[in-house]
Design a protein around this motif. Structure first.
Motif, PDB file in Angstrom:
ATOM      1  N   SER A  58       0.873  -1.195   0.000  1.00 58.08           N
ATOM      2  CA  SER A  58       0.000   0.000   0.000  1.00 58.08           C
ATOM      3  C   SER A  58       0.900   1.231   0.000  1.00 58.08           C
ATOM      4  O   SER A  58       1.561   1.518   1.010  1.00 58.08           O
ATOM      5  CB  SER A  58      -0.895  -0.003   1.242  1.00 58.08           C
ATOM      6  OG  SER A  58      -1.659   1.189   1.282  1.00 58.08           O
TER       7      SER A  58
ATOM      8  N   GLU B 198       0.735   3.631   2.744  1.00 48.50           N
ATOM      9  CA  GLU B 198       1.235   3.212   4.051  1.00 48.50           C
ATOM     10  C   GLU B 198       2.755   3.128   4.087  1.00 48.50           C
ATOM     11  O   GLU B 198       3.336   2.929   5.154  1.00 48.50           O
ATOM     12  CB  GLU B 198       0.658   1.838   4.432  1.00 48.50           C
ATOM     13  CG  GLU B 198      -0.848   1.811   4.551  1.00 48.50           C
ATOM     14  CD  GLU B 198      -1.348   2.640   5.714  1.00 48.50           C
ATOM     15  OE1 GLU B 198      -0.524   2.973   6.606  1.00 48.50           O
ATOM     16  OE2 GLU B 198      -2.534   2.973   5.740  1.00 48.50           O
TER      17      GLU B 198
ATOM     18  N   GLU C   5       1.751   1.528  21.781  1.00 51.53           N
ATOM     19  CA  GLU C   5       0.355   1.307  21.386  1.00 51.53           C
ATOM     20  C   GLU C   5      -0.595   2.156  22.242  1.00 51.53           C
ATOM     21  O   GLU C   5      -1.587   2.693  21.743  1.00 51.53           O
ATOM     22  CB  GLU C   5       0.014  -0.171  21.536  1.00 51.53           C
ATOM     23  CG  GLU C   5      -1.398  -0.516  21.034  1.00 51.53           C
ATOM     24  CD  GLU C   5      -1.699  -1.991  21.111  1.00 51.53           C
ATOM     25  OE1 GLU C   5      -2.795  -2.392  20.746  1.00 51.53           O
ATOM     26  OE2 GLU C   5      -0.792  -2.768  21.538  1.00 51.53           O
TER      27      GLU C   5
ATOM     28  N   ASP D  24      -5.143   6.413  15.930  1.00 49.04           N
ATOM     29  CA  ASP D  24      -5.611   5.332  15.063  1.00 49.04           C
ATOM     30  C   ASP D  24      -4.773   5.201  13.808  1.00 49.04           C
ATOM     31  O   ASP D  24      -4.500   4.089  13.345  1.00 49.04           O
ATOM     32  CB  ASP D  24      -7.076   5.570  14.685  1.00 49.04           C
ATOM     33  CG  ASP D  24      -7.996   5.349  15.872  1.00 49.04           C
ATOM     34  OD1 ASP D  24      -7.510   4.773  16.891  1.00 49.04           O
ATOM     35  OD2 ASP D  24      -9.178   5.724  15.784  1.00 49.04           O
ATOM     36  N   GLU D  25      -4.387   6.362  13.204  1.00 49.38           N
ATOM     37  CA  GLU D  25      -3.584   6.297  11.983  1.00 49.38           C
ATOM     38  C   GLU D  25      -2.233   5.666  12.251  1.00 49.38           C
ATOM     39  O   GLU D  25      -1.726   4.860  11.470  1.00 49.38           O
ATOM     40  CB  GLU D  25      -3.414   7.714  11.406  1.00 49.38           C
ATOM     41  CG  GLU D  25      -4.657   8.283  10.775  1.00 49.38           C
ATOM     42  CD  GLU D  25      -5.141   7.450   9.613  1.00 49.38           C
ATOM     43  OE1 GLU D  25      -4.297   6.957   8.817  1.00 49.38           O
ATOM     44  OE2 GLU D  25      -6.366   7.212   9.507  1.00 49.38           O
ATOM     45  N   ASP D  26      -1.634   6.055  13.387  1.00 41.58           N
ATOM     46  CA  ASP D  26      -0.336   5.450  13.725  1.00 41.58           C
ATOM     47  C   ASP D  26      -0.475   3.951  13.961  1.00 41.58           C
ATOM     48  O   ASP D  26       0.378   3.161  13.562  1.00 41.58           O
ATOM     49  CB  ASP D  26       0.235   6.114  14.973  1.00 41.58           C
ATOM     50  CG  ASP D  26       0.753   7.529  14.683  1.00 41.58           C
ATOM     51  OD1 ASP D  26       1.050   7.797  13.511  1.00 41.58           O
ATOM     52  OD2 ASP D  26       0.872   8.318  15.642  1.00 41.58           O
ATOM     53  N   ARG D  27      -1.573   3.588  14.636  1.00 42.73           N
ATOM     54  CA  ARG D  27      -1.772   2.147  14.873  1.00 42.73           C
ATOM     55  C   ARG D  27      -1.983   1.396  13.563  1.00 42.73           C
ATOM     56  O   ARG D  27      -1.493   0.279  13.389  1.00 42.73           O
ATOM     57  CB  ARG D  27      -2.978   1.929  15.777  1.00 42.73           C
ATOM     58  CG  ARG D  27      -2.728   2.368  17.205  1.00 42.73           C
ATOM     59  CD  ARG D  27      -3.906   2.019  18.093  1.00 42.73           C
ATOM     60  NE  ARG D  27      -3.667   2.385  19.486  1.00 42.73           N
ATOM     61  CZ  ARG D  27      -4.475   2.084  20.493  1.00 42.73           C
ATOM     62  NH1 ARG D  27      -5.600   1.399  20.239  1.00 42.73           N
ATOM     63  NH2 ARG D  27      -4.183   2.459  21.723  1.00 42.73           N
ATOM     64  N   LYS D  28      -2.704   1.994  12.655  1.00 44.65           N
ATOM     65  CA  LYS D  28      -2.938   1.357  11.359  1.00 44.65           C
ATOM     66  C   LYS D  28      -1.634   1.209  10.595  1.00 44.65           C
ATOM     67  O   LYS D  28      -1.353   0.165  10.003  1.00 44.65           O
ATOM     68  CB  LYS D  28      -3.933   2.197  10.553  1.00 44.65           C
ATOM     69  CG  LYS D  28      -4.328   1.585   9.228  1.00 44.65           C
ATOM     70  CD  LYS D  28      -5.382   2.448   8.529  1.00 44.65           C
ATOM     71  CE  LYS D  28      -5.760   1.835   7.199  1.00 44.65           C
ATOM     72  NZ  LYS D  28      -6.762   2.685   6.485  1.00 44.65           N
ATOM     73  N   SER D  29      -0.793   2.209  10.602  1.00 44.57           N
ATOM     74  CA  SER D  29       0.506   2.150   9.924  1.00 44.57           C
ATOM     75  C   SER D  29       1.406   1.107  10.584  1.00 44.57           C
ATOM     76  O   SER D  29       2.128   0.346   9.922  1.00 44.57           O
ATOM     77  CB  SER D  29       1.186   3.529   9.966  1.00 44.57           C
ATOM     78  OG  SER D  29       0.440   4.478   9.259  1.00 44.57           O
TER      79      SER D  29
ATOM     80  N   ALA E 184       0.417  -1.552  12.175  1.00 42.78           N
ATOM     81  CA  ALA E 184      -0.100  -2.876  11.827  1.00 42.78           C
ATOM     82  C   ALA E 184       0.344  -3.271  10.428  1.00 42.78           C
ATOM     83  O   ALA E 184       0.698  -4.429  10.167  1.00 42.78           O
ATOM     84  CB  ALA E 184      -1.617  -2.890  11.953  1.00 42.78           C
ATOM     85  N   TYR E 185       0.312  -2.281   9.484  1.00 43.98           N
ATOM     86  CA  TYR E 185       0.763  -2.562   8.118  1.00 43.98           C
ATOM     87  C   TYR E 185       2.222  -2.982   8.130  1.00 43.98           C
ATOM     88  O   TYR E 185       2.611  -3.961   7.479  1.00 43.98           O
ATOM     89  CB  TYR E 185       0.548  -1.320   7.236  1.00 43.98           C
ATOM     90  CG  TYR E 185       1.149  -1.447   5.856  1.00 43.98           C
ATOM     91  CD1 TYR E 185       0.468  -2.137   4.841  1.00 43.98           C
ATOM     92  CD2 TYR E 185       2.397  -0.902   5.565  1.00 43.98           C
ATOM     93  CE1 TYR E 185       1.021  -2.268   3.588  1.00 43.98           C
ATOM     94  CE2 TYR E 185       2.961  -1.037   4.305  1.00 43.98           C
ATOM     95  CZ  TYR E 185       2.271  -1.717   3.317  1.00 43.98           C
ATOM     96  OH  TYR E 185       2.819  -1.853   2.066  1.00 43.98           O
TER      97      TYR E 185
ATOM     98  N   ASP F  39       2.580  -6.507   9.493  1.00 43.50           N
ATOM     99  CA  ASP F  39       2.177  -7.547   8.528  1.00 43.50           C
ATOM    100  C   ASP F  39       3.255  -7.743   7.478  1.00 43.50           C
ATOM    101  O   ASP F  39       3.548  -8.871   7.068  1.00 43.50           O
ATOM    102  CB  ASP F  39       0.858  -7.157   7.852  1.00 43.50           C
ATOM    103  CG  ASP F  39      -0.319  -7.264   8.805  1.00 43.50           C
ATOM    104  OD1 ASP F  39      -0.161  -7.935   9.862  1.00 43.50           O
ATOM    105  OD2 ASP F  39      -1.376  -6.684   8.496  1.00 43.50           O
TER     106      ASP F  39
END
Length: 760
Positions: free
Chosen positions: A397, A400, A494, A499-504, A506-507, A510
């Motif tokens: 992505s 990301e 954490e 939320d954006e930092d957490r999403k990044s 997580a990316y 992964d």
């Protein structure tokens, strides 16, 4: 009672031989001079003798000796006898046959004399009886007789005159088939030769020697011109009677050439029964009696093993049992004890068997099993990685792909294995064992030096391997600290991220996980699979031997019979997985659980280890074997093991001074009793006092018991006892008791005394 030997001389002449023996002075060898000979016999401690004149018998002289013996209050016994000249084979020289008669009264003596002096009396010094006339003469006399033929040389080579070997072509046959009861020799040299020849022929050595004295005043010399003979009396274990002589000749192995028993302080010397003092022999004592007579209880009383058994106490009271000095240092085998021990595993003290060293096998089996287990673990891990790779989804992505910092780590980051710890411990065990061996005294100096060198080299390797193990331990410790800080940092970030930092984050995680899966999968494909160790068992592994007095007590682990244990191990798995190929096809924990009896997916590794330990335990189970001096197995049946036990005792291996047993013949066939048990108990009584209860006539008659104690209850229930050696008649005939009490007793006596018929 046969507690000592007696001296016998059955070859002495009187004046009646003067017609034949020229050149010697027999003038004072008559009834008027019996005291001359009796004094000489007493001087040389002769216990039993006979006057055996050439083809003559003087009843008056026999009576004069009997009166002289009574007058002197002497213990010497006299047997009636004649030395006959007998032609055994036509055209051959006659043999001299000493014939001893079982005279009961004056009428027997008169009949012997009248028969010899009747028609056909030999007057010619060179005269003889043809064999048929000799047999007819004995039948006419009608008195039981023992025939002793001269054999003054070995059967091989030149034969001496008057010997059976000179008198016929089949001298051995005459002896083998019992025509003659014994051989007379004239020197110990000839005795040794004959014993050797008879042993080679597997024939009993029934032999005696006599003085052949012709001048009583010169006894034991032949006459005043002859030298003192080197051998002039025979020593036998018997009562000084005709029956005693007969018993000695029918059992020469136990009666002739046998030294006196040694009395030991631990022996039981006598017991009291029915108001009588019953002396015991330091040799073989056998209690016999009808069922219910209390024999076994008496053994308990002798050994002081009655405990709280009221019936044993009652038996003792009924017989008036007493024993002032009970046996010490004894072994007691009550009836059924050997069977009980046999059912428990062994009749012998367990300390006689040493435990085999299974260390090498256990280590090898565990290593082999671990090799299989590790291969399965690798297969499951590889399959899990493949499945994980299939399930891992990662799509790049661009939005990301911004700068960020993410900590990633594998689940086993701090769990790197330590392959050196176990090896270091194994090497320390080897070093310890080497140290123990170095301290032993059995090795030569150069061998000790080599062991020390080996120990030094192993210490170097231990140091190196232990260092690597220590480094790995430290590394894992540091990693554990780092891992803890990673997790704490991850939680810290954490909690403070939007939320954006957490999403990044997580990316990025992964993405890192995907990369780790690809790398781990590639690494697993590149790693070499574990190899299986050898499952071959070295020669003599799992066997421990302990040599004790001619026997080898062997304890053998089950795996010692295998050349290779791999197939046996694979058979432990469920049927569809009993091969390496099948086990190597396992790819999941479920499949691994299916391979193991009772296995579960979540515990398959520990279940696998448990199966391995069960296999090892089973193959380390031991079985005991006893080998004789020729390394022949002694057998595993109850009877064979019982025989082995008695054989072991007979070799003096157990240091038993008094052996007491109730029916040692139990579970042993008559054939094996005759072939083996009689010999073992015979050897045992040479060094130990033996007291047994028996129902077997073989152990009484064939074994030639030194002392028989026969127990009876009369019709009114009163107890009585008869005791003594087989020929004893002091308070009742022992032979009659044996014949009436023991099943087959009469037949056993008949077989032993077949040539004589019943003895009154």
């Amino acid at each position: 009672m046969l507690n000592s030997t007696i001296r016998i001389d059955l070859h002495i002449h009187s004046k009646a031989s003067a017609y034949k023996d020229k050149g010697v002075d027999l003038g004072e060898c008559d009834a008027e001079h019996v005291d001359v000979l009796l004094e000489k016999l007493e001087e040389h401690r002769i216990d039993m003798f006979s006057i055996t004149d050439h083809n003559r018998f003087n009843a008056a002289l026999y009576e004069a000796f009997r009166q002289g013996i009574n007058r002197r209050n002497s213990d010497i016994s006299l047997l009636a006898g004649v030395e006959f000249d007998v032609e055994l084979q036509e055209g051959k020289p006659a043999a001299h046959v000493i014939t001893i008669f079982n005279v009961k009264d004056d009428a027997d003596c008169a009949r012997i004399e009248s028969t010899i002096d009747g028609d056909g009396r030999i007057e010619d010094p060179s005269g003889f009886y043809p064999l048929d006339k000799f047999e007819a003469l004995l039948r006419h006399i009608g008195v039981d007789a023992i025939l002793i033929v001269h054999q003054y040389s070995g059967f091989g080579g030149n034969q001496r005159t008057r010997s059976v070997g000179k008198a016929c072509d089949d001298a051995v046959g005459f002896y083998r088939y019992g025509y003659f009861d014994a051989l007379e020799y004239n020197s110990y040299k000839v005795q040794g030769i004959l014993r050797g020849e008879l042993a080679d022929l597997e024939l009993p050595a029934r032999m005696i020697v006599g003085s052949d004295c012709h001048e009583w005043a010169c006894y034991p010399k032949h006459d005043h011109n002859q030298r003192m003979p080197g051998a002039f009396f025979a020593e036998i274990r018997a009562l000084p009677t005709f029956c005693g002589l007969l018993m000695a000749l029918t059992s020469p192995e136990t009666r002739i050439g046998w030294r006196d028993y040694e009395w030991k302080d631990s022996y039981c010397r006598e017991i009291t029964l029915c108001g009588k003092t019953i002396p015991l022999s330091p040799g073989l004592n056998v209690l016999i009696g009808e069922n219910g007579s209390g024999k076994s209880s008496l053994l308990d009383l002798i050994c002081d093993k009655q405990g709280r058994k009221t019936y044993v106490k009652k038996i003792g009271e009924e017989y008036g049992f007493a024993c002032g000095h009970k046996p010490e240092s004894f072994a007691y085998v009550p009836q059924g004890l050997l069977q009980e021990k046999y059912e428990k595993g062994t009749m012998f003290d367990d300390s006689l068997f040493k435990e085999p060293n299974n260390t090498a096998f256990i280590s090898s089996a565990r290593a082999y099993a671990d090799g299989i287990k590790n291969l399965i673990v690798d297969n499951i891990s590889r399959n899990n990685l493949i499945e994980k790779a299939r399930e891992t989804h990662y799509l790049p992505s661009p939005e990301e792909e911004t700068f960020g910092f993410t900590v990633t780590y594998s689940e086993d980051f701090a769990n790197d294995g330590d392959p050196w710890a176990e090896r270091a411990e194994a090497l320390r065990t080897i070093g310890s064992l080497l140290g123990q061996e170095i301290a032993r005294s059995e090795y030569m100096d150069d061998e000790i030096d080599k062991l020390k060198s080996a120990a030094a080299l192993i210490e170097e390797v231990i140091s190196s391997v232990a260092h690597r193990s220590d480094c790995r331990t430290i590394t894992n410790g540091v990693k554990s600290i780092i891992l803890r800080d990673f997790k704490n940092y991850e939680l810290y970030i954490e909690k403070r991220s939007d939320d954006e930092d957490r999403k990044s984050a997580a990316y990025r995680k992964d993405k890192a996980m995907f990369k780790d899966v690809v790398i781990d999968l590639a690494r697993s494909e590149m790693l070499q699979s574990p190899t299986l160790t050898s499952s071959v068992i070295s020669e003599n592994a799992g066997v421990a031997r302990n040599q004790q007095n001619g026997f080898s007590f062997v304890r053998r682990a089950a795996y010692s019979d295998l050349d290779d244990y791999a197939n046996d191990y694979l058979q432990c798995f469920n049927k569809q997985y009993c091969s390496i190929d099948k086990l190597m096809s396992i790819k999941t924990r479920d499949e691994a659980a299916k391979a193991i009896p009772g296995g579960k997916p979540e515990t398959w590794v520990s279940d696998f280890d448990a199966l391995t330990e069960k296999f090892i335990k089973k193959l380390c189970e031991t079985a005991d074997t006893i080998l004789d001096g020729e390394s022949r197995a002694m057998g595993n049946t109850l009877g064979e093991r019982a025989l082995t036990y008695y054989k072991y005792l007979s070799y003096g291996s157990a240091g038993v001074e008094v052996f007491v047993a109730d029916q040692p013949e139990d579970n042993i066939s008559n054939q094996r009793i005759s072939a083996d048990l009689i010999g073992y108990l015979g050897n045992l009584r040479r060094r130990s006092q033996v007291i047994i209860v028996s129902h077997s006539p073989l152990l009484v008659v064939n074994l030639d018991a030194d002392n028989v104690i026969a127990l009876r209850r009369d019709k009114e229930g009163a107890e009585r006892v008869v005791s003594g050696c087989l020929e004893s008649e002091d308070d009742g005939s022992v032979l009659s008791e044996v014949a009436s009490i023991l099943d087959g007793g009469k037949e056993a006596i008949k077989r032993r005394l077949a040539a004589y018929g019943p003895l009154d």
